[in-house]
Structures are given as structure tokens and as C-alpha cells.
Design an enzyme around this catalytic site. Structure first.
Site, PDB file in Angstrom:
ATOM      1  N   ASP A  92       0.854  -1.206   0.000  1.00 47.73           N
ATOM      2  CA  ASP A  92       0.000   0.000   0.000  1.00 47.73           C
ATOM      3  C   ASP A  92       0.886   1.252   0.000  1.00 47.73           C
ATOM      4  O   ASP A  92       0.859   2.029   0.944  1.00 47.73           O
ATOM      5  CB  ASP A  92      -0.959  -0.016   1.213  1.00 47.73           C
ATOM      6  N   HIS A 140       9.888   0.512   7.853  1.00 43.36           N
ATOM      7  CA  HIS A 140       9.373  -0.817   8.188  1.00 43.36           C
ATOM      8  C   HIS A 140       9.486  -1.860   7.065  1.00 43.36           C
ATOM      9  O   HIS A 140      10.039  -2.939   7.254  1.00 43.36           O
ATOM     10  CB  HIS A 140       7.869  -0.724   8.535  1.00 43.36           C
ATOM     11  N   ASP A 141       8.848  -1.549   5.932  1.00 44.69           N
ATOM     12  CA  ASP A 141       8.512  -2.604   4.974  1.00 44.69           C
ATOM     13  C   ASP A 141       9.697  -3.313   4.316  1.00 44.69           C
ATOM     14  O   ASP A 141       9.625  -4.529   4.068  1.00 44.69           O
ATOM     15  CB  ASP A 141       7.546  -2.054   3.919  1.00 44.69           C
ATOM     16  N   ASN A 176      -2.563   2.637   3.628  1.00 41.86           N
ATOM     17  CA  ASN A 176      -1.991   3.966   3.885  1.00 41.86           C
ATOM     18  C   ASN A 176      -2.787   5.060   3.182  1.00 41.86           C
ATOM     19  O   ASN A 176      -2.906   6.177   3.679  1.00 41.86           O
ATOM     20  CB  ASN A 176      -0.541   4.022   3.402  1.00 41.86           C
ATOM     21  N   PHE A 186      -0.722  -0.620  12.607  1.00 36.07           N
ATOM     22  CA  PHE A 186      -1.633  -0.121  11.566  1.00 36.07           C
ATOM     23  C   PHE A 186      -2.133  -1.199  10.589  1.00 36.07           C
ATOM     24  O   PHE A 186      -3.335  -1.278  10.313  1.00 36.07           O
ATOM     25  CB  PHE A 186      -0.957   1.009  10.771  1.00 36.07           C
ATOM     26  N   ASN A 187      -1.228  -2.009  10.019  1.00 34.75           N
ATOM     27  CA  ASN A 187      -1.662  -2.973   8.989  1.00 34.75           C
ATOM     28  C   ASN A 187      -2.660  -3.975   9.555  1.00 34.75           C
ATOM     29  O   ASN A 187      -3.609  -4.385   8.872  1.00 34.75           O
ATOM     30  CB  ASN A 187      -0.456  -3.730   8.402  1.00 34.75           C
ATOM     31  N   THR A 232       2.935  -6.071   2.827  1.00 36.15           N
ATOM     32  CA  THR A 232       3.409  -4.938   3.624  1.00 36.15           C
ATOM     33  C   THR A 232       2.293  -3.916   3.854  1.00 36.15           C
ATOM     34  O   THR A 232       2.554  -2.752   4.144  1.00 36.15           O
ATOM     35  CB  THR A 232       4.628  -4.253   2.956  1.00 36.15           C
ATOM     36  N   ASP A 274       6.825   1.268   1.888  1.00 34.30           N
ATOM     37  CA  ASP A 274       6.486   0.288   0.840  1.00 34.30           C
ATOM     38  C   ASP A 274       7.293   0.586  -0.428  1.00 34.30           C
ATOM     39  O   ASP A 274       7.748  -0.337  -1.116  1.00 34.30           O
ATOM     40  CB  ASP A 274       5.002   0.366   0.470  1.00 34.30           C
TER      41      ASP A 274
END
Ligand code: PIR
Ligand code: CA
Length: 312
Positions: free
Chosen positions: A10, A242-243, A39, A168-169, A127, A15
Site C-alpha cells: 500500500d 518498516h517494509d 496507507n 496499523f496494517n 506490507t 512500501d
């Protein structure tokens, strides 16, 4: 041996970096990019994915973008505009896409791709929210036995970012996450415990800037916006990227230490909906198909990212 990967994302600043890490790494064979609302809206994140592929030039040629679900299975979509901005990739000028999205739904693409390839060869790397992955395995239950591994960014065994305990995800589509972690396939959860170690420090930013290419300029722009958003919204000095930790794990498993642990997702808790619950009691279980990422080798991680960006 190269990893055949479907990246379900996303984009999203981090990402986009995950996409570039995959595209710039010869040992990742990116079979397709699937998109999911998270996102930002599905239309925006799909456009962003196409822009990143256009930026990556020849590396992205032939990699299709397959739009997936426009909202979570049960809950309303709540996008992360506070962190990723109105476009989902604020802070940079978005390259004009050089291709249109493919005319096949992400869920159909995932099912078709995994089923036509030999068992145990395709790795799913989500992700974003897990909506597409959950629907794919419900649509074709044999996916569970055929996918090599699900390496997901999401959750955390210690804390959240969207609520005190939910990331969040997972918080965006807890029902989908519940399906994915309860399915009988190998799952590696790369959660906040791990990704909060992947901080883009000023030194990292300088190293990327030093590459001096359109791709590195783009990433520097992304990191600048992400830094400010994280300072404002989350009280971080440096933003956690993060991703790409998921892709880095495929490139070099030693970049992460992991621990096997049964996993589940809380759906009903008044304060805890969307929390990932990892059972870390006692000795590490032997026949457990899920594991959580614990510790990042920061130096190795950033050197993978820098080499990939340099290669693009
Ligand atoms: C990051 C994200 C969403 C919200 C915040 N506050 C920060 C996105 C990232 O793209 C990553 O996949 C995950 N969700 C981290 O929570
Ligand atoms: Ca994401």
C-alpha cells in the site's frame, strides 16, 4: 537461488523502499506487485506503485501492478494520511506512470500465480493490510500448501502504533490478519519490535544521498517527509523504514533473528482489537509454523538497501 516474490503493498513511503529493494536485488524475482487500500485509498496506492516502477526504469519493466481490495473485509477504511500525506507518497514529485494497472484483480493474480508454479516456490510478502492475502487463501485453500512462506510486515508482540497495542496494517483489517495467521502455512511476522530498529538515521540518509541518482534523490525526498511526519506524530527522531525489512530477510536471513511462537489476532477486545498476540512463554516450540522477528542487524540491512538503490 532466487526468490519468487509477490509484493502485496500500500505505498506508502516504506512500501516504496521495499519495492526498490526488491527491484534492485538480482536474487529477488518480482512476479508482480499487488495493491491494497491502507496507507491511502486503493486508487492512490496503485498509482504510487506504478510511479515507483516507472522510476526504477528497466528493473520494473514487465512487472505488473494488480489492484486488489479497496476496503477491509469487515471494518471501514481509515487511511494513514497523517504519516504518508494526501498522495500516500508526499514529499516527492511522483514520476508519471509508464504503464497502466493490469486488468486482473490482485486476488486472482495471487491465486493464478501460486497455483501455476511448482509448490513451495512462491513467497508472499504483504506490507499492507492483509485483505488480499486472506481472500486469496479463502478463494483457493490449496494456496496454504503451495506458498513457500508468508513474510509479512505487521503487528508486534510488545506494542502498537495505531493504538497502544495494535499496529496499523493489522488494525486496519484485523479479520483478514486473523485468517492469515491462523492458516496452515509458514508465517514470519516482521512487526514493530523489529522495524523500529530500522531507523533511517542522518548517516543513512547521507549515504543514500551520496549515490546521486534519480532513484536515490527520490528516496531521500521520501525519507525527509517520513522523518518530519514521525517526529510530529510519533515522537521519533529518525523514521523507522518498516517494509523493506521483509525483503531484506529474504535476501539474507541472517539480517534478522527470529523466534518461533504461536500467533493470533485479537478481534473483540475493547482496548485490544487488532493486537497480535504471540505466545512467548516457555522454551521455543519446535513444531510451530509461525515465527516473530526479534533483532535487526542494522548494518547489514542498510547495506542491502544501499546496494539495491545503487544498482537501479
Ligand atoms: C506506518 C504505516 C502506517 C501508519 C503509521 N503510523 C506508520 C504503514 C507502513 O507502510 C508499514 O507497512 C506499516 N503501516 C507500519 O505500521
Ligand atoms: Ca505498508
Amino acid at each position: 537461488m532466487s526468490h519468487q516474490v509477490i509484493l502485496d503493498c500500500d505505498p506508502g513511503h516504506d512500501d516504496a523502499v521495499a519495492m526498490l529493494l526488491a527491484l534492485g536485488s538480482p536474487s529477488i524475482d518480482l512476479l508482480g506487485v499487488t495493491t491494497v487500500a491502507g496507507n491511502q485509498t486503493l486508487a492512490k496506492v496503485t498509482r504510487n506503485a506504478l510511479s515507483v516502477l516507472a522510476l526504477s526504469g528497466h528493473a520494473g519493466a514487465g512487472v505488473g501492478v494488480y489492484p486488489g481490495c479497496a476496503r477491509p473485509l469487515v471494518r471501514e477504511l481509515a487511511v494513514a494520511e497523517d504519516i504518508h500525506g494526501e498522495s500516500g507518497l508526499d514529499g516527492v514529485e511522483l514520476p508519471v506512470p509508464t504503464a497502466a494497472p493490469r486488468d486482473e484483480h490482485a486476488v486472482d493474480f495471487i491465486v493464478r500465480t501460486v497455483m501455476k508454479r511448482p509448490p513451495g516456490t512462491v513467497t508472499l510478502v504483504p506490507t499492507g493490510p492483509l485483505t488480499n492475502i486472506a481472500l486469496a487463501v479463502r478463494r483457493e485453500p490449496r494456496l496454504a500448501g503451495r506458498v513457500r512462506e508468508v513474510v509479512l510486515m505487521g503487528g508486534g508482540y510488545q506494542r502498537g502504533n495505531t493504538t497502544a497495542v495494535a499496529e496499523f496494517n493489522i488494525r486496519t483489517d484485523p479479520e483478514a490478519a486473523h485468517i492469515v495467521v491462523n492458516e496452515d502455512w509458514p508465517v514470519t511476522m516482521v512487526g514493530l519490535d523489529l522495524t523500529h530498529q530500522a531507523l533511517a538515521t542522518p548517516a543513512v540518509e547521507r549515504e543514500i544521498a551520496g549515490i546521486g541518482s534519480p532513484v536515490s534523490d527520490f528516496v531521500v525526498g521520501l525519507l525527509g517527509f517520513f522523518r518530519q511526519a514521525y517526529q510530529r506524530q510519533q515522537g521519533f527522531a529518525d523514521p523507522p523504514v518498516h517494509d523493506p525489512c521483509t525483503i531484506a530477510y529474504l535476501l539474507d536471513p541472517g539480517v534478522l533473528t527470529t523466534r518461533r511462537a504461536p500467533l493470533d489476532v485479537e478481534l473483540r477486545g475493547e482496548l485490544t482489537a487488532g493486537m497480535t498476540v504471540a505466545d512467548l512463554r516457555g522454551p521455543e516450540p519446535e513444531n510451530c509454523r509461525s515465527q516473530v522477528a526479534v533483532c535487526l542487524d542494522r548494518e547489514r540491512f542498510w547495506s542491502l538497501v544501499v546496494s539495491a538503490l545503487r544498482a537501479l
